[in-house]
Scaffold this active site. Sequence first.
Site, mmCIF file in Angstrom:
data_model
loop_
_atom_site.group_PDB
_atom_site.id
_atom_site.type_symbol
_atom_site.label_atom_id
_atom_site.label_comp_id
_atom_site.label_asym_id
_atom_site.label_seq_id
_atom_site.Cartn_x
_atom_site.Cartn_y
_atom_site.Cartn_z
ATOM 1 N N TYR A 140 -5.371 -53.742 31.794
ATOM 2 C CA TYR A 140 -6.044 -52.853 32.726
ATOM 3 C C TYR A 140 -6.987 -51.876 32.033
ATOM 4 O O TYR A 140 -8.134 -51.713 32.463
ATOM 5 C CB TYR A 140 -5.012 -52.114 33.582
ATOM 6 C CG TYR A 140 -5.478 -51.895 34.996
ATOM 7 C CD1 TYR A 140 -5.552 -52.971 35.881
ATOM 8 C CD2 TYR A 140 -5.857 -50.639 35.459
ATOM 9 C CE1 TYR A 140 -5.976 -52.785 37.184
ATOM 10 C CE2 TYR A 140 -6.280 -50.454 36.753
ATOM 11 C CZ TYR A 140 -6.338 -51.525 37.609
ATOM 12 O OH TYR A 140 -6.781 -51.350 38.893
ATOM 13 N N GLU A 191 -15.828 -52.609 32.216
ATOM 14 C CA GLU A 191 -16.604 -52.222 33.389
ATOM 15 C C GLU A 191 -17.468 -51.002 33.087
ATOM 16 O O GLU A 191 -18.652 -50.942 33.469
ATOM 17 C CB GLU A 191 -15.672 -51.916 34.556
ATOM 18 C CG GLU A 191 -14.997 -53.137 35.162
ATOM 19 C CD GLU A 191 -14.166 -52.776 36.370
ATOM 20 O OE1 GLU A 191 -14.666 -52.034 37.244
ATOM 21 O OE2 GLU A 191 -13.009 -53.216 36.447
#
Length: 360
Positions: free
Chosen positions: A297, A304
């Site tokens: 994660y 991103e």
Amino acid sequence: MTELSPFVYWAQTEDIITLKVDLKDVKKPDVRLGEKKLQFSGHGHGARGEHDYSFTLDFHSEVNPDESKYKVMDRQVEMTLKKESNGWWPRLTATPQKPVWLKIDFDRWKMEDVDDEEEPRDVLGDYPGLYEKLEKEELGYRKEDLKKVYLIFYNLCQFVGFTYILTVMAIRYLRDGPVMRCYNHSFSIYDLFSFIYLFPDSMEGTYEAVGGAIKFCQLMQILEIMHPLFGYTRGGVLNPFMQKQNQGCGRNLLIFYLFSIWSLVEFVRYPFYISQLFKKNASFLVWLRYTIWIPLYPLGFLCEGVVILRDIPYFEETQRFTVSLPNAWNFTFHFPTVLRIYLLLIFFPEICKVQGTLYK
């Protein structure tokens, strides 16, 4: 003449048995209740029209006749039988073979009567095995909820989609990646690492190969924002909405890693959801579901964030998604500024919040 029996529907809680005799306009019913037997007869309108109907039930366990009662209504006869000892009966009758006219009252089975101050108990959740067994005996199959069927289908489709993405990326990497090219080149260790991490053909063509599939899967994930709104899943709308924010695409090495991280996480997540819908706890799958997020994660967030940062100059130069003055609406919108605000006020606080939740 053959004796006719009405349809009788039954349900239970821990302390009572409820019976519903499906007879309309019953005249002078004869109800004889013993500790382990019930005899009923009466004239009314049933499945075979207006006739005399009767039935006998031998109970699985004892009831208390003195604290039991019945009520004659226009459309049925309702009985409330007090169990002698509290507890759940595996069946109503003394023998496993039940008469064809005896049915389960699925509506009354749903909830147990409790005080108004307490939260209603979900009998189906407390005793799923018993209910499912009775349901299968009654219907010959399990009656699945439409919401559950939809969620199983949705999670299965997402699992197949991300499996396809991972498979295509793995095949391309094995076919076009650095291992296949090393046999034809002689270079130093520095060249090897530069080649592996910066210029493999499999990574360069990642978006062209799986971009369409991952856009489709990501678009379908918008439904996960809607699921809590319609009561299909628990939780609020904000968390799934934030998780789906700005999952953009680009043609570079980061996209290869970003696609890999997304696909690995979803590859585990959707089978886990399917197992929960079937109420099956696979210990390895549960461990993997809550462990794989810990390293992946933050890596996904990092990729991103870097993608957004690297895209800002592109949007500055091309002015894509930017609305400049003058225009008919007298409105301006500067997309690169929105990206900067998103990173500063939403992206970084969200990653801190999610990581704090993961490591609790």
